[in-house]
Enzyme design. Structure first.
Site, PDB file in Angstrom:
ATOM      1  N   ARG A 119      -1.603  13.026  17.275  1.00  0.00           N
ATOM      2  CA  ARG A 119       0.655  12.306  18.132  1.00  0.00           C
ATOM      3  C   ARG A 119       0.251  10.548  17.951  1.00  0.00           C
ATOM      4  O   ARG A 119       1.006   9.878  19.064  1.00  0.00           O
ATOM      5  CB  ARG A 119       0.647  12.854  19.510  1.00  0.00           C
ATOM      6  CG  ARG A 119       0.492  14.186  19.486  1.00  0.00           C
ATOM      7  CD  ARG A 119       0.886  14.723  20.895  1.00  0.00           C
ATOM      8  NE  ARG A 119       0.581  15.886  21.097  1.00  0.00           N
ATOM      9  CZ  ARG A 119      -0.441  17.198  21.683  1.00  0.00           C
ATOM     10  NH1 ARG A 119      -0.856  16.402  22.543  1.00  0.00           N
ATOM     11  NH2 ARG A 119      -0.262  18.277  21.428  1.00  0.00           N
ATOM     12  N   LYS A 141       9.347   3.613   8.206  1.00  0.00           N
ATOM     13  CA  LYS A 141       9.560   5.373   7.509  1.00  0.00           C
ATOM     14  C   LYS A 141       8.260   5.714   7.009  1.00  0.00           C
ATOM     15  O   LYS A 141       7.750   4.699   5.535  1.00  0.00           O
ATOM     16  CB  LYS A 141      10.486   5.008   6.209  1.00  0.00           C
ATOM     17  CG  LYS A 141      11.991   5.008   6.647  1.00  0.00           C
ATOM     18  CD  LYS A 141      13.551   5.403   6.008  1.00  0.00           C
ATOM     19  CE  LYS A 141      14.337   5.334   6.634  1.00  0.00           C
ATOM     20  NZ  LYS A 141      15.731   5.437   5.110  1.00  0.00           N
ATOM     21  N   GLU A 183      14.669  -3.243  -6.051  1.00  0.00           N
ATOM     22  CA  GLU A 183      14.495  -2.971  -4.914  1.00  0.00           C
ATOM     23  C   GLU A 183      15.079  -4.798  -4.487  1.00  0.00           C
ATOM     24  O   GLU A 183      15.970  -5.035  -3.258  1.00  0.00           O
ATOM     25  CB  GLU A 183      13.430  -2.649  -3.851  1.00  0.00           C
ATOM     26  CG  GLU A 183      13.306  -1.024  -4.418  1.00  0.00           C
ATOM     27  CD  GLU A 183      13.943  -0.289  -3.453  1.00  0.00           C
ATOM     28  OE1 GLU A 183      14.949  -0.345  -2.656  1.00  0.00           O
ATOM     29  OE2 GLU A 183      13.912   1.364  -3.214  1.00  0.00           O
ATOM     30  N   LYS A 225      15.405  -6.998   4.630  1.00  0.00           N
ATOM     31  CA  LYS A 225      16.011  -5.642   5.396  1.00  0.00           C
ATOM     32  C   LYS A 225      15.196  -5.518   7.005  1.00  0.00           C
ATOM     33  O   LYS A 225      15.557  -4.896   7.329  1.00  0.00           O
ATOM     34  CB  LYS A 225      14.302  -5.350   4.080  1.00  0.00           C
ATOM     35  CG  LYS A 225      14.135  -4.030   5.058  1.00  0.00           C
ATOM     36  CD  LYS A 225      13.309  -2.728   4.072  1.00  0.00           C
ATOM     37  CE  LYS A 225      13.403  -1.468   4.702  1.00  0.00           C
ATOM     38  NZ  LYS A 225      12.295  -0.340   4.066  1.00  0.00           N
ATOM     39  N   GLU A 235      17.456   4.573  12.184  1.00  0.00           N
ATOM     40  CA  GLU A 235      18.826   5.051  10.737  1.00  0.00           C
ATOM     41  C   GLU A 235      20.636   5.597  11.517  1.00  0.00           C
ATOM     42  O   GLU A 235      20.500   7.045  11.134  1.00  0.00           O
ATOM     43  CB  GLU A 235      18.483   5.376   9.743  1.00  0.00           C
ATOM     44  CG  GLU A 235      19.433   5.327   8.581  1.00  0.00           C
ATOM     45  CD  GLU A 235      18.240   6.066   7.068  1.00  0.00           C
ATOM     46  OE1 GLU A 235      17.450   5.331   6.806  1.00  0.00           O
ATOM     47  OE2 GLU A 235      19.636   6.316   6.304  1.00  0.00           O
ATOM     48  N   ARG A 239      21.902   0.668   9.592  1.00  0.00           N
ATOM     49  CA  ARG A 239      20.967   0.709   8.551  1.00  0.00           C
ATOM     50  C   ARG A 239      20.448   1.401   7.232  1.00  0.00           C
ATOM     51  O   ARG A 239      20.185   1.254   5.925  1.00  0.00           O
ATOM     52  CB  ARG A 239      19.757   1.233   9.322  1.00  0.00           C
ATOM     53  CG  ARG A 239      18.412   1.682   8.461  1.00  0.00           C
ATOM     54  CD  ARG A 239      17.204   1.840   9.208  1.00  0.00           C
ATOM     55  NE  ARG A 239      15.761   1.827   8.519  1.00  0.00           N
ATOM     56  CZ  ARG A 239      14.643   2.465   8.739  1.00  0.00           C
ATOM     57  NH1 ARG A 239      14.351   1.451  10.323  1.00  0.00           N
ATOM     58  NH2 ARG A 239      13.494   1.848   8.034  1.00  0.00           N
ATOM     59  N   ASN A 243      19.948   2.715   1.552  1.00  0.00           N
ATOM     60  CA  ASN A 243      19.930   3.576   0.617  1.00  0.00           C
ATOM     61  C   ASN A 243      20.420   3.157  -0.489  1.00  0.00           C
ATOM     62  O   ASN A 243      20.993   4.394  -1.226  1.00  0.00           O
ATOM     63  CB  ASN A 243      20.345   4.610   1.506  1.00  0.00           C
ATOM     64  CG  ASN A 243      19.546   5.004   2.558  1.00  0.00           C
ATOM     65  OD1 ASN A 243      18.201   4.887   1.742  1.00  0.00           O
ATOM     66  ND2 ASN A 243      19.798   5.742   3.117  1.00  0.00           N
ATOM     67  N   HIS A 246      20.410   5.270  -4.091  1.00  0.00           N
ATOM     68  CA  HIS A 246      18.822   5.700  -3.577  1.00  0.00           C
ATOM     69  C   HIS A 246      19.536   7.222  -3.389  1.00  0.00           C
ATOM     70  O   HIS A 246      18.641   8.317  -4.066  1.00  0.00           O
ATOM     71  CB  HIS A 246      18.439   5.866  -2.145  1.00  0.00           C
ATOM     72  CG  HIS A 246      17.380   4.559  -2.568  1.00  0.00           C
ATOM     73  ND1 HIS A 246      17.879   2.954  -2.541  1.00  0.00           N
ATOM     74  CD2 HIS A 246      15.708   4.473  -2.238  1.00  0.00           C
ATOM     75  CE1 HIS A 246      16.972   2.087  -2.547  1.00  0.00           C
ATOM     76  NE2 HIS A 246      15.646   2.662  -2.570  1.00  0.00           N
ATOM     77  N   HIS A 250      17.746   9.406  -5.855  1.00  0.00           N
ATOM     78  CA  HIS A 250      16.630  10.696  -5.530  1.00  0.00           C
ATOM     79  C   HIS A 250      17.040  11.246  -6.825  1.00  0.00           C
ATOM     80  O   HIS A 250      16.297  12.489  -7.189  1.00  0.00           O
ATOM     81  CB  HIS A 250      17.212  11.221  -3.740  1.00  0.00           C
ATOM     82  CG  HIS A 250      16.288   9.911  -3.157  1.00  0.00           C
ATOM     83  ND1 HIS A 250      16.898   9.704  -1.749  1.00  0.00           N
ATOM     84  CD2 HIS A 250      15.310   8.976  -3.536  1.00  0.00           C
ATOM     85  CE1 HIS A 250      15.986   9.113  -0.898  1.00  0.00           C
ATOM     86  NE2 HIS A 250      15.168   8.329  -2.202  1.00  0.00           N
ATOM     87  N   HIS A 263      10.242   5.365  -8.824  1.00  0.00           N
ATOM     88  CA  HIS A 263      11.048   5.194  -8.072  1.00  0.00           C
ATOM     89  C   HIS A 263      11.890   4.100  -7.686  1.00  0.00           C
ATOM     90  O   HIS A 263      13.539   4.470  -8.440  1.00  0.00           O
ATOM     91  CB  HIS A 263      10.293   5.104  -6.069  1.00  0.00           C
ATOM     92  CG  HIS A 263      11.731   4.878  -5.204  1.00  0.00           C
ATOM     93  ND1 HIS A 263      12.573   6.021  -4.704  1.00  0.00           N
ATOM     94  CD2 HIS A 263      11.857   3.365  -4.518  1.00  0.00           C
ATOM     95  CE1 HIS A 263      13.174   5.998  -3.941  1.00  0.00           C
ATOM     96  NE2 HIS A 263      13.015   4.363  -3.970  1.00  0.00           N
TER      97      HIS A 263
END
Lengths: 361, 361
Positions: A119, A141, A183, A225, A235, A239, A243, A246, A250, A263
């Protein structure tokens, strides 16, 4: 060495950026609290930098290594399970620290493993690609892909330290350097028009791997960032501007199969789609779209859809994207160069027109 | 209906306890924010309560169900992946809510799936066993087992609501009722001596499933646990007292194979081992150990080790337990009945003697 602090209250951490940082063991000794360390890396990076990192970790009594296969195709729950296997077989306890040595895939999986092992254990990132240095270094992330969608399984989890040694970019293939630059360009587009101008001026230096130029671009990207993430760690709102490009990107990755387009390449084409859509909405002009296209071309990045993708491919793929809330497609568009805005009222015909403007069938 | 608020700042949530709560749809409508719901349950519970719960969810536009196999043996990453499959196949977005209908295994896996799906979605627990009502309802521990250790992969993740319908205990097998009572007794032992006395007086009523007695025991257990968790949400210190008996219990479960002994049964025997050790240390007297043994026996719970387990089995299994920090075995002992303390200086010979006092070979 430059130091940038990511300000997230009790989860704050520093990003150290410079040359020769891997050889200097003092950073590890300062930021790793326990005595156990597991280095997670891959078969491409291990021959290049693992020995140096292990030398830097000599002060720790228990240092194990797990070497994963390289590539986005292996960014799965099964691969993360190999990290858990290694932690348990080597009896790492809750005081252990996971050190991620590699690009974004290694960072995302290692961070997710750190978030979930018992955890939550400590985590240090040593990103070795430009993309991971400017993207995964900030924001927490972590996660893996699912056959039905990219990054669908994961956690928000912050590292104790991010150590960016610019020298690792010397072994990066040209294609991956360009993918990282996609990016970097994104930050200029969404929130930093002066940086976009700097990139137009200095793209040749970046492609020639000039260390000063690279360190500047990495630091400014991370700072841009960090400013966005500090406002909205999980997010829930603003935030999502990160994306930009993206949602389209994606779709490209999902339809082409992960790993075929990098990517950053998919994001590059996706940014043009989002820019075209912003233009159709009357927010930015044709000239700004052209500046983006020209800069991407200079950086050897795509600015059109893969030839075999249809408009329907995009529409289908995007409806399971995380950016969908209660059935509405949320997209990041540009009110102006350097000023991103989230919208969820895109008319379908505009979407189709923007996709066609980028060569979707 | 009783309402207990678990106070964790912005992650606070209510526990509602009473009879006939499942039939009343108003709770779901008040606490579920989006329009999508995935009910996660198992093949044992579905025939008993799924229809009632689905009736209560009629106000939501998209309700899907995933039915998992029953049992601790299925508490794995692979089973959680079936929840992800279902969420993605049915196109659930970040606004979805996962409803866990079942015992602790369903709750732990559903909570972990909620923590990880798209990096975190809402989560409602409807625990249907006594064990899950008094244990997993409070504390936010979610996760799965690994072949090398129990609960080794997981997250701290809080639900939006816990809905405890005492009526669901009417269909619980006697053996599972007793297993739940083991954790109830634990709260008396570690922090609530008056409650321990109440249990000595009222064990017959609990075993006869008297609704008032059960509701009281559930509420008091949850309140006791909530007080401990509120002090230390992420188990950096005091919260570990909730593991009283568990380090030994986990060893029993791991060596016997998960599912052979119920968790509560293993904890029952483990509590006697910890009590014997506290007695050897001179902290509690023989009479307190005997009161514990007598109460467990009254509740049809084991108070001895499985016959085939050796002292070495315990020692080996415990060294990979999460409670180990930097190689030292941390255990929860009792300074007095109702006063637990964490120690990490247990002499090995005392440990061996306590294990032998409980029948380990």
């Amino acid at each position: 060495m430059h130091r940038l602090d990511v300000d997230l209250g009790e989860r704050s951490y520093p990003i150290l950026i410079g040359s020769g940082l891997l050889i200097d063991s003092s950073q590890f000794e300062q930021y790793i609290r326990g005595k156990q360390v597991l280095v997670v890396t891959n078969e491409t990076i291990a021959p290049l930098y693992l020995k140096t990192v292990l030398d830097g970790l000599k002060a720790f009594s228990k240092v194990d290594v797990v070497e994963l296969p390289d590539g986005e195709a292996f960014k799965t729950l099964d691969t993360v399970n190999r990290v858990f296997d290694s932690l348990l077989e080597n009896r790492h306890d809750r005081g252990t620290t996971i050190v991620a040595l590699g690009g974004g895939v290694i960072g995302d999986m290692s961070g997710f493993a750190a978030a979930c092992y018992q955890r939550g254990v400590d985590f240090v990132q040593v990103p070795t690609t430009l993309l991971s240095q400017v993207d995964s270094s900030v924001g927490g992330k972590t996660g893996v892909n699912h056959p039905l969608g990219k990054n669908m399984i994961g956690a928000f989890y912050q590292p104790q330290l991010v150590l960016i040694d610019i020298d690792t970019l010397n072994t990066l293939p040209d294609r991956e350097l360009s993918a990282g630059i996609a990016e970097v360009i994104k930050y200029g587009m969404i929130c930093d028009p002066a940086f976009f101008g700097w990139l137009e001026e200095n793209m040749d230096l970046l492609l020639a791997r000039d260390p000063q130029a690279l360190a500047y671009a990495v630091e400014r990207s991370c700072a841009d960032k960090a400013a966005v993430v500090a406002e909205d760690e999980r997010e829930s709102g603003r935030r999502a501007i990160l994306n930009f490009g993206h949602t389209f990107g994606h779709a490209i990755e999902a339809v082409q199969g992960y790993g075929k387009w990098l990517h950053g390449e998919a994001v590059a084409a996706g940014m043009v789609m989002a820019a075209e859509l912003s233009c159709l909405r009357g927010w930015i002009g044709k000239s700004e779209v052209e500046r983006l296209r020209a800069l991407l071309t200079k950086a050897s990045l795509p600015q059109q859809s893969p030839e075999d993708m249809t408009v329907d491919d995009y529409l289908n793929a995007m409806s399971v994207d995380k950016k969908v809330q209660d059935g509405k497609l949320r997209l990041v568009l540009l009110r102006a160069l350097g000023d991103a805005q989230i919208v969820s009222d895109t008319p379908k015909d505009q979407l189709v027109e923007a996709l066609r403007a980028c060569g979707a069938q």
